[in-house]
Scaffold this active site. Structure first.
Site, PDB file in Angstrom:
ATOM      1  N   GLU A 138     -65.902  17.012   6.987  1.00 13.78           N
ATOM      2  CA  GLU A 138     -65.672  17.085   5.546  1.00 13.78           C
ATOM      3  C   GLU A 138     -66.115  15.778   4.914  1.00 13.78           C
ATOM      4  O   GLU A 138     -65.614  14.707   5.276  1.00 13.78           O
ATOM      5  CB  GLU A 138     -64.188  17.300   5.259  1.00 13.78           C
ATOM      6  CG  GLU A 138     -63.921  17.518   3.794  1.00 13.78           C
ATOM      7  CD  GLU A 138     -62.815  16.660   3.204  1.00 13.78           C
ATOM      8  OE1 GLU A 138     -62.316  17.018   2.134  1.00 13.78           O
ATOM      9  OE2 GLU A 138     -62.461  15.628   3.800  1.00 13.78           O
TER      10      GLU A 138
ATOM     11  N   ASP B 133     -61.516  15.362   8.763  1.00  9.43           N
ATOM     12  CA  ASP B 133     -61.206  15.023   7.382  1.00  9.43           C
ATOM     13  C   ASP B 133     -61.858  13.710   6.931  1.00  9.43           C
ATOM     14  O   ASP B 133     -61.879  12.730   7.691  1.00  9.43           O
ATOM     15  CB  ASP B 133     -59.671  14.894   7.301  1.00  9.43           C
ATOM     16  CG  ASP B 133     -59.168  14.601   5.910  1.00  9.43           C
ATOM     17  OD1 ASP B 133     -59.213  15.505   5.073  1.00  9.43           O
ATOM     18  OD2 ASP B 133     -58.735  13.455   5.662  1.00  9.43           O
TER      19      ASP B 133
HETATM   20  C1  BGC Z   1     -58.087  16.238   2.249  1.00  8.03           C
HETATM   21  C2  BGC Z   1     -57.108  16.001   1.173  1.00  8.03           C
HETATM   22  C3  BGC Z   1     -56.370  14.731   1.504  1.00  8.03           C
HETATM   23  C4  BGC Z   1     -57.321  13.591   1.794  1.00  8.03           C
HETATM   24  C5  BGC Z   1     -56.647  12.461   2.433  1.00  8.03           C
HETATM   25  C6  BGC Z   1     -59.008  15.075   2.068  1.00  8.03           C
HETATM   26  O1  BGC Z   1     -60.225  15.200   2.549  1.00  8.03           O
HETATM   27  O2  BGC Z   1     -58.750  17.446   2.122  1.00  8.03           O
HETATM   28  O3  BGC Z   1     -56.244  17.052   1.004  1.00  8.03           O
HETATM   29  O4  BGC Z   1     -55.577  14.395   0.438  1.00  8.03           O
HETATM   30  O5  BGC Z   1     -58.336  14.001   2.627  1.00  8.03           O
HETATM   31  O6  BGC Z   1     -56.355  12.739   3.753  1.00  8.03           O
END
Ligand code: BGC
Ligand code: MG
Length: 672
Positions: free
Chosen positions: A364, A294
């Site tokens: 991501e 993430d």
């Molecule tokens: C996630 C979100 C989240 C954020 C903070 C993002 O990349 O996909 O849903 O709110 O990271 O962790």
């Protein structure tokens, strides 16, 4: 051979050479030996066995025996070397077997919304296990589950309190172990969400850090500030307002690039790095098959803490409140970031050595137009990072449904992807309004056809396989913290319960009337059970195309060649050298019906029969290649017989005007 014949042979040898050539002693001994062989059992049965050294020397010294023997020897050496070289070239040139994450789409489960087994209104791990049959039905092998770690749920699980525990809302660690075991039994892979950038403010480390406990003091990013004075700099959080919050316990500010309740970890601290490696090992030891990592671009911030430049320098500094107001030069993609990712990749590679246990790493990072930044997450030819960074470009598809636009978005990835890497595609996730609502239900089938026939791995957000749409969420129903800051930023509309059937609550649960977010009112029509009965449904087509994608090599790993793009239609070919079966895709993303002329593509036969149309009534239709008719939102998959590239006078890798094609086979990317 009789002993007498042997003697005769010896005699011939004798006769063929002048006597003086042969040493006398040899001659004498020879005569003695031959005339009077030792009378033992061995020589009687095998007369050669007793052939003396001298005779052998004699034979070997004669050119008429040595030359052919040497020729034979070198021939054998040459043949062996050729065989070895051939084997090496065949192995080197053969396309590598595709790995599990390349063969199947990735299916994203948002666990709160997939299936609620205990009737508390929130989806859970046992619920996912109850629905594994859905993946078998769809022929999906890879499942990514959004966070299920222990969390106070301020960002619905993206605020982790304990990376090694399951939140009771979702079940227990035993439930998780059972799910993983069952998935593996069914040949399914489980990908976990990994959230390294921040923890919850309830995490043990944060409490120790704010109390300046030795060892933990620098686990987070702290800077001097006072309760009422200015913040350390102008940085803003992704959810709005300053990314600094004063902490009374410590008397300093901590950094949070997301919510206040999500303090950023300090990755310049080697102890933090080690903690993260240990957490990765913890889950890989359990057997999970990969991670979706993430928000990686936020992992490091510039240590100098200087202000970021304003997008509009003329605006007063107080007007800087959202991420769009600044250029994120000091809070994203900092030097050292890729070292971290390589460290994690290496850790995952250690666990990938076991045959058949490859661990997937997906990152991501939304880098907007800076596509080269995204591509860096693939790593370099020598040091790999992600298997693929998520490709968010197709999220823009609904902005302008036209063939040219879709081709442009597809090409953004294909033209920038490093040589030899694997593409990926998605049109939605838990952060983005649903594609069926943005593009319109009419385009859902053709969008799925695009995703399932492009080269690379598609990711399907739960519900896209049935065309689920956004729900309306009233102010009082808002669950997403981002929506509490700004109702229009709420991500709740795309997170509604999965629509399984026309039963109460769409079959999401069957014990209560309660669901954490409302079920979409269209659920009696848009649901898995109903769509299974209808061959023309979004679901049935998804299933059919996904099955074809996995059984047809040209779709899985063949050439991808643009042949046409206009205001409505985007058309391309998928074919593989040496295979006769090839596919032509003609996808109409426009607002009007179209007739496409592909007569310039000499490779295509004159008459084309439709294998699958997103409008089932057109299945089996035959078109002349100069008049291929599609309705708005209709996609055609046409199978044709391709005279394989290497066997014919193929026009080469370039087709008419577009002049670009890509080879996913052999993991090589060609642009021409
Ligand atoms: C996630 C979100 C989240 C954020 C903070 C993002 O990349 O996909 O849903 O709110 O990271 O962790
Ligand atoms: Mg539950």
């Amino acid at each position: 051979m009789e002993l007498g014949t042997l003697n005769q042979a010896f005699q011939e040898v004798e006769d063929s050479k002048p006597v003086e050539d042969i040493p006398t002693t040899t001659h004498v001994q020879l005569e003695e030996k031959v005339a009077d062989p030792p009378a033992n059992e061995y020589t009687q049965i095998k007369p050669y066995a007793g052939m003396p050294k001298e005779v052998l020397l004699l034979y070997s010294s004669q050119a008429c025996y040595r030359v052919p023997r040497e020729i034979l020897f070198w021939l054998i050496v040459a043949c062996t070397l050729t065989l070895v070289a051939l084997t090496i070239s065949v192995v080197a040139l053969s396309p590598r077997c595709l790995s599990w994450w390349q063969v199947s789409p990735v299916y994203q489960v948002y666990p709160r919304s997939f299936r609620d087994s205990d009737g508390d209104g929130v989806g859970d791990i046992k619920g996912i296990q109850e629905m594994l049959g859905h993946f078998e039905y769809l022929n999906i092998k890879s499942v990514w589950i959004s966070p299920i770690y222990r969390s106070p749920m301020r960002d619905l699980g993206y605020d982790v309190e304990d990376f090694r525990a399951i939140d009771p809302l979702f079940g227990t660690m035993q439930d998780f172990d059972d799910l993983l075991a069952e998935m593996h039994k069914l040949g399914l892979k489980l990908i976990m969400d990994f959230i390294p950038n921040h923890t919850s403010d309830k995490h043990r480390w944060f409490n120790l850090s704010r109390a300046r406990e030795p060892h933990y003091e620098d686990y987070y990013v702290w800077a001097d500030c006072s309760a009422t004075g200015p913040k350390p700099n102008n940085w803003v959080s992704m959810f709005g307002n300053s990314s600094w919050t004063y902490d009374e316990v410590r008397g300093q500010c901590y950094l949070h690039q997301f919510l206040k309740k999500q303090p950023d970890l300090n990755f310049r601290n080697p102890r933090v790095r080690q903690e993260m490696l240990d957490i990765i090992s913890f889950w890989l030891d359990k057997g999970v098959d990969g991670f979706r990592m993430d928000s990686v671009k936020h992992l490091l911030e510039a240590a100098h803490l200087r202000d970021e430049p304003q997008v509009d320098p003329d605006k007063p500094p107080e007007s800087v409140v959202s991420e769009w107001d600044l250029h994120h030069d000091f809070t994203t993609t900092q030097l050292g970031l890729h070292d971290l990712l390589r460290e994690w990749r290496a850790q995952m590679d250690d666990f990938s050595r076991e045959p058949g246990r490859y661990r997937l790493m997906v990152t991501e990072s939304q880098d907007g137009p800076e596509v080269e930044k995204t591509m860096m997450y693939y790593g370099t030819p020598l040091t790999k990072e992600s298997d693929f960074p998520f490709n968010f470009y197709l999220l823009d598809l609904p902005q302008n449904t036209s063939g040219l636009w879709v081709k442009h978005l597809v090409n953004l990835w294909m033209a920038n992807m490093p040589t030899g890497r694997w593409a990926n595609w998605l049109v939605g996730n838990h952060n983005i309004p649903r594609v069926a609502s943005r593009a319109g239900q009419r385009y859902m089938r053709v969008i799925n056809m695009l995703l399932l026939t492009l080269p690379g791995t598609p990711t399907t957000y739960y519900g896209e396989e049935i065309g689920m749409e956004n729900i309306n969420v009233t102010e009082s129903q808002i669950q997403d913290p981002a929506g509490r800051y700004n109702a229009s930023a709420s991500r709740d509309p795309q997170r509604s319960p999965m629509q399984w059937s026309a039963d109460p609550n769409a079959g999401f649960n069957n014990k209560t009337n309660m669901t954490w977010l409302p079920v979409h009112p269209n659920y009696s029509r848009v649901n898995v059970e109903v769509q299974k009965q209808d061959e023309g449904s979004v679901l049935s087509q998804y299933r059919l195309l996904n099955t074809l994608r996995q059984s047809e090599l040209p779709l899985q790993r063949g050439w991808f060649c643009y042949i046409h793009a206009d205001r409505g239609v985007f058309a391309y070919l998928r074919e593989l050298d040496g295979l006769d079966r090839a596919f032509l895709l003609v996808l109409n993303f426009g607002h009007e019906s179209a007739v496409t002329d592909l007569s310039a593509i000499t490779e295509l036969p004159g008459r084309l029969r439709v294998l699958i149309s997103t409008n089932r009534a057109n299945d089996g239709k035959v078109f002349s290649k100069s008049l291929i008719a599609t309705e708005a939102g209709e996609g055609l998959m046409i199978e044709f017989s391709s005279r394989a590239r290497f066997n014919t006078n193929h026009p080469g890798m370039c087709y008419v005007s577009e002049k670009a094609c890509y080879l996913a086979a052999m993991d090589i990317l060609y642009t021409c």
